[in-house]
Design a protein around this motif. Structure first.
Motif, PDB file in Angstrom:
ATOM      1  N   GLY A   1      -7.998  13.089   3.133  1.00 45.73           N
ATOM      2  CA  GLY A   1      -7.741  12.516   4.442  1.00 45.73           C
ATOM      3  C   GLY A   1      -6.269  12.261   4.648  1.00 45.73           C
ATOM      4  N   ARG A   2      -5.906  10.993   4.841  1.00 46.20           N
ATOM      5  CA  ARG A   2      -4.508  10.669   5.137  1.00 46.20           C
ATOM      6  C   ARG A   2      -3.580  11.041   3.981  1.00 46.20           C
ATOM      7  NH1 ARG A   2      -1.834   4.658   6.382  1.00 46.20           N
ATOM      8  NH2 ARG A   2       0.171   5.465   7.095  1.00 46.20           N
ATOM      9  N   SER A   3      -4.059  10.933   2.740  1.00 43.51           N
ATOM     10  CA  SER A   3      -3.211  11.190   1.587  1.00 43.51           C
ATOM     11  C   SER A   3      -4.019  11.840   0.479  1.00 43.51           C
ATOM     12  CB  SER A   3      -2.590   9.885   1.082  1.00 43.51           C
ATOM     13  OG  SER A   3      -3.615   9.000   0.625  1.00 43.51           O
ATOM     14  N   ASP A   4      -3.296  12.328  -0.529  1.00 34.82           N
ATOM     15  CA  ASP A   4      -3.941  12.903  -1.709  1.00 34.82           C
ATOM     16  C   ASP A   4      -4.186  11.844  -2.774  1.00 34.82           C
ATOM     17  OD1 ASP A   4      -3.813  15.603  -0.694  1.00 34.82           O
ATOM     18  OD2 ASP A   4      -1.656  15.507  -1.077  1.00 34.82           O
ATOM     19  N   VAL A   5      -3.313  10.851  -2.825  1.00 35.61           N
ATOM     20  CA  VAL A   5      -3.457   9.727  -3.753  1.00 35.61           C
ATOM     21  C   VAL A   5      -3.114   8.456  -3.002  1.00 35.61           C
ATOM     22  CG1 VAL A   5      -2.686   8.662  -5.922  1.00 35.61           C
ATOM     23  CG2 VAL A   5      -2.826  11.161  -5.737  1.00 35.61           C
TER      24      VAL A   5
ATOM     25  N   HIS B   1       0.861  -1.178   0.000  1.00 34.93           N
ATOM     26  CA  HIS B   1       0.000   0.000   0.000  1.00 34.93           C
ATOM     27  C   HIS B   1       0.897   1.228   0.000  1.00 34.93           C
ATOM     28  CE1 HIS B   1      -3.586  -2.378   0.965  1.00 34.93           C
ATOM     29  NE2 HIS B   1      -2.822  -3.047   1.808  1.00 34.93           N
ATOM     30  N   VAL B   2       0.540   2.221  -0.810  1.00 35.39           N
ATOM     31  CA  VAL B   2       1.346   3.441  -0.898  1.00 35.39           C
ATOM     32  C   VAL B   2       0.425   4.651  -0.762  1.00 35.39           C
ATOM     33  CG1 VAL B   2       3.023   4.756  -2.238  1.00 35.39           C
ATOM     34  CG2 VAL B   2       2.940   2.255  -2.468  1.00 35.39           C
ATOM     35  N   TRP B   3       0.769   5.539   0.165  1.00 33.52           N
ATOM     36  CA  TRP B   3       0.050   6.798   0.345  1.00 33.52           C
ATOM     37  C   TRP B   3       0.937   7.918  -0.182  1.00 33.52           C
ATOM     38  CZ3 TRP B   3      -0.375   2.673   3.492  1.00 33.52           C
ATOM     39  CH2 TRP B   3      -1.673   2.246   3.849  1.00 33.52           C
ATOM     40  N   VAL B   4       0.371   8.783  -1.005  1.00 33.19           N
ATOM     41  CA  VAL B   4       1.139   9.837  -1.667  1.00 33.19           C
ATOM     42  C   VAL B   4       0.550  11.196  -1.311  1.00 33.19           C
ATOM     43  CG1 VAL B   4       1.877  10.785  -3.886  1.00 33.19           C
ATOM     44  CG2 VAL B   4       1.711   8.296  -3.581  1.00 33.19           C
ATOM     45  N   THR B   5       1.411  12.100  -0.861  1.00 36.91           N
ATOM     46  CA  THR B   5       1.006  13.513  -0.712  1.00 36.91           C
ATOM     47  C   THR B   5       1.561  14.271  -1.914  1.00 36.91           C
ATOM     48  OG1 THR B   5       2.975  13.923   0.652  1.00 36.91           O
ATOM     49  CG2 THR B   5       0.911  13.457   1.794  1.00 36.91           C
ATOM     50  N   THR B   6       0.788  15.230  -2.389  1.00 33.98           N
ATOM     51  CA  THR B   6       1.174  15.949  -3.595  1.00 33.98           C
ATOM     52  C   THR B   6       1.303  17.443  -3.324  1.00 33.98           C
ATOM     53  OG1 THR B   6      -1.083  16.424  -4.358  1.00 33.98           O
ATOM     54  CG2 THR B   6      -0.151  14.263  -4.928  1.00 33.98           C
ATOM     55  N   GLN B   7       1.913  18.114  -4.252  1.00 39.67           N
ATOM     56  CA  GLN B   7       1.961  19.562  -4.193  1.00 39.67           C
ATOM     57  C   GLN B   7       0.548  20.110  -4.414  1.00 39.67           C
ATOM     58  OE1 GLN B   7       4.797  20.526  -7.225  1.00 39.67           O
ATOM     59  NE2 GLN B   7       6.541  19.655  -6.108  1.00 39.67           N
ATOM     60  N   PRO B   8       0.237  21.307  -3.889  1.00 35.83           N
ATOM     61  CA  PRO B   8      -1.116  21.850  -4.033  1.00 35.83           C
ATOM     62  C   PRO B   8      -1.580  21.891  -5.491  1.00 35.83           C
ATOM     63  CG  PRO B   8       0.150  23.157  -2.475  1.00 35.83           C
ATOM     64  CD  PRO B   8       1.108  22.185  -3.083  1.00 35.83           C
ATOM     65  N   GLY B   9      -2.768  21.351  -5.699  1.00 36.45           N
ATOM     66  CA  GLY B   9      -3.357  21.365  -7.031  1.00 36.45           C
ATOM     67  C   GLY B   9      -2.864  20.290  -7.966  1.00 36.45           C
TER      68      GLY B   9
ATOM     69  N   VAL C   1       4.676  15.000  -6.945  1.00 33.01           N
ATOM     70  CA  VAL C   1       4.693  14.210  -5.707  1.00 33.01           C
ATOM     71  C   VAL C   1       5.550  14.923  -4.661  1.00 33.01           C
ATOM     72  CG1 VAL C   1       5.470  12.051  -4.635  1.00 33.01           C
ATOM     73  CG2 VAL C   1       4.275  11.999  -6.830  1.00 33.01           C
ATOM     74  N   ALA C   2       4.972  15.120  -3.475  1.00 35.47           N
ATOM     75  CA  ALA C   2       5.698  15.787  -2.391  1.00 35.47           C
ATOM     76  C   ALA C   2       6.233  14.801  -1.357  1.00 35.47           C
ATOM     77  CB  ALA C   2       4.804  16.813  -1.710  1.00 35.47           C
ATOM     78  N   GLY C   3       5.600  13.654  -1.222  1.00 37.93           N
ATOM     79  CA  GLY C   3       6.045  12.666  -0.248  1.00 37.93           C
ATOM     80  C   GLY C   3       5.285  11.366  -0.413  1.00 37.93           C
ATOM     81  N   THR C   4       5.868  10.266   0.054  1.00 38.07           N
ATOM     82  CA  THR C   4       5.220   8.951  -0.033  1.00 38.07           C
ATOM     83  C   THR C   4       5.433   8.175   1.257  1.00 38.07           C
ATOM     84  OG1 THR C   4       7.154   7.775  -0.937  1.00 38.07           O
ATOM     85  CG2 THR C   4       5.689   8.846  -2.520  1.00 38.07           C
ATOM     86  N   HIS C   5       4.549   7.233   1.487  1.00 34.11           N
ATOM     87  CA  HIS C   5       4.677   6.309   2.612  1.00 34.11           C
ATOM     88  C   HIS C   5       4.116   4.973   2.161  1.00 34.11           C
ATOM     89  CE1 HIS C   5       4.578   4.660   6.675  1.00 34.11           C
ATOM     90  NE2 HIS C   5       3.351   4.240   6.402  1.00 34.11           N
ATOM     91  N   SER C   6       4.850   3.884   2.382  1.00 33.19           N
ATOM     92  CA  SER C   6       4.397   2.564   1.922  1.00 33.19           C
ATOM     93  C   SER C   6       4.437   1.547   3.042  1.00 33.19           C
ATOM     94  CB  SER C   6       5.269   2.070   0.753  1.00 33.19           C
ATOM     95  OG  SER C   6       6.601   1.856   1.177  1.00 33.19           O
ATOM     96  N   GLU C   7       3.587   0.525   2.911  1.00 36.45           N
ATOM     97  CA  GLU C   7       3.526  -0.567   3.878  1.00 36.45           C
ATOM     98  C   GLU C   7       3.352  -1.884   3.132  1.00 36.45           C
ATOM     99  OE1 GLU C   7       0.437   0.601   6.596  1.00 36.45           O
ATOM    100  OE2 GLU C   7       1.778   1.964   7.660  1.00 36.45           O
TER     101      GLU C   7
ATOM    102  N   PRO D   1       8.197   8.460  -6.272  1.00 35.97           N
ATOM    103  CA  PRO D   1       8.537   9.816  -5.802  1.00 35.97           C
ATOM    104  C   PRO D   1       8.969  10.739  -6.937  1.00 35.97           C
ATOM    105  CG  PRO D   1       9.544   8.142  -4.408  1.00 35.97           C
ATOM    106  CD  PRO D   1       9.021   7.433  -5.610  1.00 35.97           C
ATOM    107  N   GLY D   2       9.440  10.157  -8.057  1.00 36.57           N
ATOM    108  CA  GLY D   2       9.923  10.976  -9.158  1.00 36.57           C
ATOM    109  C   GLY D   2       8.827  11.514 -10.064  1.00 36.57           C
ATOM    110  N   VAL D   3       7.581  11.112  -9.837  1.00 35.52           N
ATOM    111  CA  VAL D   3       6.479  11.632 -10.644  1.00 35.52           C
ATOM    112  C   VAL D   3       6.314  13.119 -10.338  1.00 35.52           C
ATOM    113  CG1 VAL D   3       3.971  11.550 -11.001  1.00 35.52           C
ATOM    114  CG2 VAL D   3       5.279   9.424 -10.817  1.00 35.52           C
ATOM    115  N   PRO D   4       6.285  13.978 -11.345  1.00 34.04           N
ATOM    116  CA  PRO D   4       6.138  15.421 -11.098  1.00 34.04           C
ATOM    117  C   PRO D   4       4.887  15.729 -10.281  1.00 34.04           C
ATOM    118  CG  PRO D   4       6.749  15.020 -13.385  1.00 34.04           C
ATOM    119  CD  PRO D   4       6.463  13.675 -12.779  1.00 34.04           C
TER     120      PRO D   4
END
Length: 325
Positions: free
Chosen positions: A97-101, A66-74, A127-133, A122-125
């Motif tokens: 909620g917990r993530s944007d994607v 499972h991967v949670w991704v936070t992104t830059q605004p918009g 993407v601000a941060g990721t977390h995986s489990e 993380p290299g996708v334009p």
């Protein structure tokens, strides 16, 4: 949302995805021609498809993540669309909620996991941060989720037409021809031996034995693929629960039995259990949190990602709730 007869057909196919049209018609109290036309219409309209859910060990060396991704605004929509093009992405959703994607990935080769998680995602334009489990064990998956519309007699009739599954006695061993049949079942869970034989250049009897072996050993589990929102479930969420070690298994088992559960797994990471659930509305989800989840022992934290838009599920792209060919 689908009509009442359409929902009944979905419920019947959930019990016996490969049942002959005549059996489906008998269980639903209608004619074979009516059921055949309804099924063909739903498939043509890209609402429904019966696919084959492949056992993890037959797809790859390890388990999904499972991967949670936070992104830059918009940027969440743009990032979600880019991640949905990754061949390893089983599920991709734009969330709040917990993530944007949120996405689930399954990498065929363990050696490529590090590259995917630390470089490509993380290299996708945007993407601000990721977390995986890492998924350790799944207690229920989408093939087991049911619409509660049929009575016991209907379920019994359909269950007798369902393919029996034997618990695996050891590591899965899949031959060359079985791999070829597996690929066809993955795309069309209702494919017949005659149809598969013509595609593969094998006799109908040989293809029949291969299909039955794959189904009996649980290498492929046929399932109905249709977006929950079309079934009346307008709210879909992914819940990440932190649980004390001694209560993880018990809580996971209890969640797997809940009517909302489409997928429940025990994971390794900052959380302990992932619950992917569907609810008809916010009130139903509130009841789940306050009445069903609250009494369970050992839960110390809960993070929720609410699905805003589903872009890909089980490697099939989605567009406004419809399946993309």
């Amino acid at each position: 949302m689908l009509s009442e007869p359409d929902l009944d057909l979905v419920a019947a196919l959930q019990v016996a995805p490969r049942a002959p049209v005549a059996v489906l018609a008998e269980a639903l109290g209608t004619s074979s021609s009516t059921v055949g036309r309804r099924l063909a219409r739903l498939e043509e309209q890209r609402v429904l498809r019966v696919i084959g859910q492949v056992e993890w060990s037959a797809r790859a060396e390890g388990h999904p993540r499972h991967v949670w991704v936070t992104t830059q605004p918009g940027a969440s929509g743009r990032v979600a669309r880019a991640l949905a093009e990754l061949p390893e992405a089983q599920l991709v959703a734009e969330t709040s909620g917990r993530s944007d994607v949120y996405l689930a990935v399954h990498v065929p080769d363990r050696a490529r996991t590090r590259e995917l998680l630390t470089e490509r995602i993380p290299g996708v334009p945007g993407v601000a941060g990721t977390h995986s489990e890492l998924v350790l064990r799944a207690l229920t998956r989408a093939d087991a989720w049911r619409l509660r519309r049929l009575d016991d007699a209907q379920v019994d009739l359909l269950s007798r037409a369902a393919d029996p599954v034997e618990p695996p006695a050891g590591p899965l061993k899949i031959g060359r021809d079985e791999h070829r049949v597996l690929g066809l079942l993955r795309e069309n869970g209702r494919i017949t031996a005659a149809e598969a034989g013509r595609v593969l250049g094998l006799s109908q009897s040989t293809t029949y034995r291969l299909i039955q072996s794959i189904l009996r050993r649980g290498i492929v589990r046929p399932r109905v693929e249709v977006e929950p929102v079309l079934l009346g479930y307008g709210l879909e969420v992914t819940m990440a629960l932190t649980i004390s070690p001694g209560a993880i298994q018990a809580v996971a088992e209890e969640l797997a039995r809940h009517p909302s559960a489409r997928y429940v797994s025990i994971v390794a990471g900052t959380t302990s259990v992932i619950h992917q659930g569907v609810f008809r509305n916010e009130e139903e989800m509130a009841d789940f949190l306050t009445r069903d989840l609250a009494p369970l022992p050992g839960i110390t934290a809960l993070q929720v990602s609410v699905v805003l838009r589903m872009l890909r599920r089980y490697w099939i792209h989605r567009e406004d709730g419809l399946l993309v060919p």
